[in-house]
Write a protein that holds these residues in place. Structure first.
Motif, PDB file in Angstrom:
ATOM      1  N   PHE A  98       0.849  -1.189   0.000  1.00  0.00           N
ATOM      2  CA  PHE A  98       0.000   0.000   0.000  1.00  0.00           C
ATOM      3  C   PHE A  98       0.885   1.240   0.000  1.00  0.00           C
ATOM      4  O   PHE A  98       1.924   1.273   0.672  1.00  0.00           O
ATOM      5  CB  PHE A  98      -0.900   0.028   1.242  1.00  0.00           C
ATOM      6  CG  PHE A  98      -1.640   1.320   1.428  1.00  0.00           C
ATOM      7  CD1 PHE A  98      -2.699   1.652   0.598  1.00  0.00           C
ATOM      8  CD2 PHE A  98      -1.271   2.216   2.420  1.00  0.00           C
ATOM      9  CE1 PHE A  98      -3.377   2.862   0.756  1.00  0.00           C
ATOM     10  CE2 PHE A  98      -1.936   3.421   2.588  1.00  0.00           C
ATOM     11  CZ  PHE A  98      -2.998   3.741   1.754  1.00  0.00           C
ATOM     12  N   SER A  99       0.456   2.252  -0.752  1.00  0.00           N
ATOM     13  CA  SER A  99       1.163   3.522  -0.746  1.00  0.00           C
ATOM     14  C   SER A  99       0.162   4.637  -0.998  1.00  0.00           C
ATOM     15  O   SER A  99      -0.694   4.526  -1.883  1.00  0.00           O
ATOM     16  CB  SER A  99       2.262   3.544  -1.812  1.00  0.00           C
ATOM     17  OG  SER A  99       3.132   4.631  -1.620  1.00  0.00           O
ATOM     18  N   ALA A 126      -0.038 -11.281  -5.122  1.00  0.00           N
ATOM     19  CA  ALA A 126      -0.090 -10.175  -4.167  1.00  0.00           C
ATOM     20  C   ALA A 126      -0.876  -9.004  -4.729  1.00  0.00           C
ATOM     21  O   ALA A 126      -0.940  -8.792  -5.943  1.00  0.00           O
ATOM     22  CB  ALA A 126       1.327  -9.731  -3.802  1.00  0.00           C
ATOM     23  N   ARG A 127      -1.462  -8.229  -3.831  1.00  0.00           N
ATOM     24  CA  ARG A 127      -2.236  -7.055  -4.206  1.00  0.00           C
ATOM     25  C   ARG A 127      -1.424  -5.779  -3.971  1.00  0.00           C
ATOM     26  O   ARG A 127      -0.657  -5.678  -3.015  1.00  0.00           O
ATOM     27  CB  ARG A 127      -3.529  -6.973  -3.381  1.00  0.00           C
ATOM     28  CG  ARG A 127      -4.510  -8.124  -3.634  1.00  0.00           C
ATOM     29  CD  ARG A 127      -5.120  -8.008  -5.006  1.00  0.00           C
ATOM     30  NE  ARG A 127      -6.023  -9.080  -5.361  1.00  0.00           N
ATOM     31  CZ  ARG A 127      -7.353  -9.032  -5.189  1.00  0.00           C
ATOM     32  NH1 ARG A 127      -7.906  -7.976  -4.623  1.00  0.00           N
ATOM     33  NH2 ARG A 127      -8.110 -10.024  -5.579  1.00  0.00           N
ATOM     34  N   LEU A 128      -1.621  -4.808  -4.841  1.00  0.00           N
ATOM     35  CA  LEU A 128      -1.017  -3.483  -4.713  1.00  0.00           C
ATOM     36  C   LEU A 128      -2.131  -2.451  -4.780  1.00  0.00           C
ATOM     37  O   LEU A 128      -2.938  -2.460  -5.721  1.00  0.00           O
ATOM     38  CB  LEU A 128      -0.012  -3.230  -5.851  1.00  0.00           C
ATOM     39  CG  LEU A 128       0.472  -1.788  -6.043  1.00  0.00           C
ATOM     40  CD1 LEU A 128       1.312  -1.323  -4.850  1.00  0.00           C
ATOM     41  CD2 LEU A 128       1.263  -1.651  -7.343  1.00  0.00           C
ATOM     42  N   VAL A 129      -2.193  -1.571  -3.772  1.00  0.00           N
ATOM     43  CA  VAL A 129      -3.141  -0.456  -3.772  1.00  0.00           C
ATOM     44  C   VAL A 129      -2.357   0.845  -3.642  1.00  0.00           C
ATOM     45  O   VAL A 129      -1.561   1.013  -2.711  1.00  0.00           O
ATOM     46  CB  VAL A 129      -4.163  -0.566  -2.623  1.00  0.00           C
ATOM     47  CG1 VAL A 129      -4.985   0.714  -2.524  1.00  0.00           C
ATOM     48  CG2 VAL A 129      -5.084  -1.764  -2.831  1.00  0.00           C
ATOM     49  N   GLN A 191      -5.936   2.851  -6.938  1.00  0.00           N
ATOM     50  CA  GLN A 191      -5.628   1.954  -8.052  1.00  0.00           C
ATOM     51  C   GLN A 191      -5.250   0.604  -7.468  1.00  0.00           C
ATOM     52  O   GLN A 191      -4.421   0.509  -6.570  1.00  0.00           O
ATOM     53  CB  GLN A 191      -4.498   2.509  -8.899  1.00  0.00           C
ATOM     54  CG  GLN A 191      -4.756   3.888  -9.476  1.00  0.00           C
ATOM     55  CD  GLN A 191      -5.993   3.943 -10.358  1.00  0.00           C
ATOM     56  OE1 GLN A 191      -6.343   2.956 -11.018  1.00  0.00           O
ATOM     57  NE2 GLN A 191      -6.676   5.083 -10.378  1.00  0.00           N
ATOM     58  N   LEU A 192      -5.867  -0.436  -8.011  1.00  0.00           N
ATOM     59  CA  LEU A 192      -5.661  -1.800  -7.514  1.00  0.00           C
ATOM     60  C   LEU A 192      -5.033  -2.670  -8.590  1.00  0.00           C
ATOM     61  O   LEU A 192      -5.539  -2.721  -9.721  1.00  0.00           O
ATOM     62  CB  LEU A 192      -7.004  -2.396  -7.075  1.00  0.00           C
ATOM     63  CG  LEU A 192      -7.016  -3.870  -6.705  1.00  0.00           C
ATOM     64  CD1 LEU A 192      -6.195  -4.139  -5.447  1.00  0.00           C
ATOM     65  CD2 LEU A 192      -8.468  -4.359  -6.526  1.00  0.00           C
TER      66      LEU A 192
END
Length: 196
Positions: A98-99, A126-129, A191-192
């Protein structure tokens, strides 16, 4: 040293939490890149106790983050890591990153380095938000964002609101699949992505 405080963090934490609660529901270990004051970390870690919330930031920001973590004394917030996109990253592998409000502060070359280094820390799936303002199709989404962009560029030439298509291209090169563009209050967005 007084504990750092960001009014923006207080305003945006609940809308962001609603996104993370849904999209990090099956995750266990989050790396927050650019934890800033540490306010987001303690709020999200308290609300999402199934997550180990790993803060990180440039070394000069770590004392303030530690103050927030120490005051909260949560069991799922390990000590913050020193992380600068321009230097080698600490050895860590996570299933979520997350950022918030970082891409428009960094120089574009640093945004490129950030995405280039993500594959080394992301587990498969893995997920990035990433939260913040974006230009869409090269255009600002509101007059307030245009004014904010102008104020950023007046502070430093390297700063500015990034174009979503350009950021998505970096993510694609890093092996990330864009899953969603989630509008949030105050003309910000989450944004995902998911690691392939």
């Amino acid at each position: 040293m007084n504990k750092p405080f960001s009014a923006a963090c207080e305003r945006n934490r609940e809308p962001i939490l609603s996104v993370l609660a849904t999209h990090f529901a099956d995750c266990s270990h989050v790396l927050e890149i650019g934890s800033g004051t540490g306010q987001h970390a303690v709020h999200f870690a308290a609300a999402l106790p199934h997550l180990v919330w790993q803060c990180s930031d440039r070394p000069e920001h770590l004392p303030g983050i530690r103050m927030w973590l120490d005051d909260a004394a949560l069991p799922n917030t390990p000590p913050p890591l020193a992380l600068d996109v321009n230097t080698p990253w600490p050895p860590i592998e996570v299933d979520a990153v997350f950022s918030a409000n970082t891409l428009h502060i960094m120089a574009w070359a640093e945004v490129e380095r950030l995405f280039a280094k993500l594959p080394a820390v992301l587990k498969p799936g893995a997920r990035l938000v990433i939260y913040g303002p974006f230009r869409i199709g090269g255009q600002h989404t509101s007059p307030s964002n245009a004014a904010f962009d102008a104020s950023l560029r007046a502070q430093a030439e390297h700063m500015g609101i990034r174009d979503l298509d350009a950021v998505k291209a970096l993510a694609t090169d890093a092996g990330l699949l864009h899953l969603a563009d989630i509008p949030l209050p105050a003309n910000n967005r989450c944004q995902l992505w998911q690691a392939l």
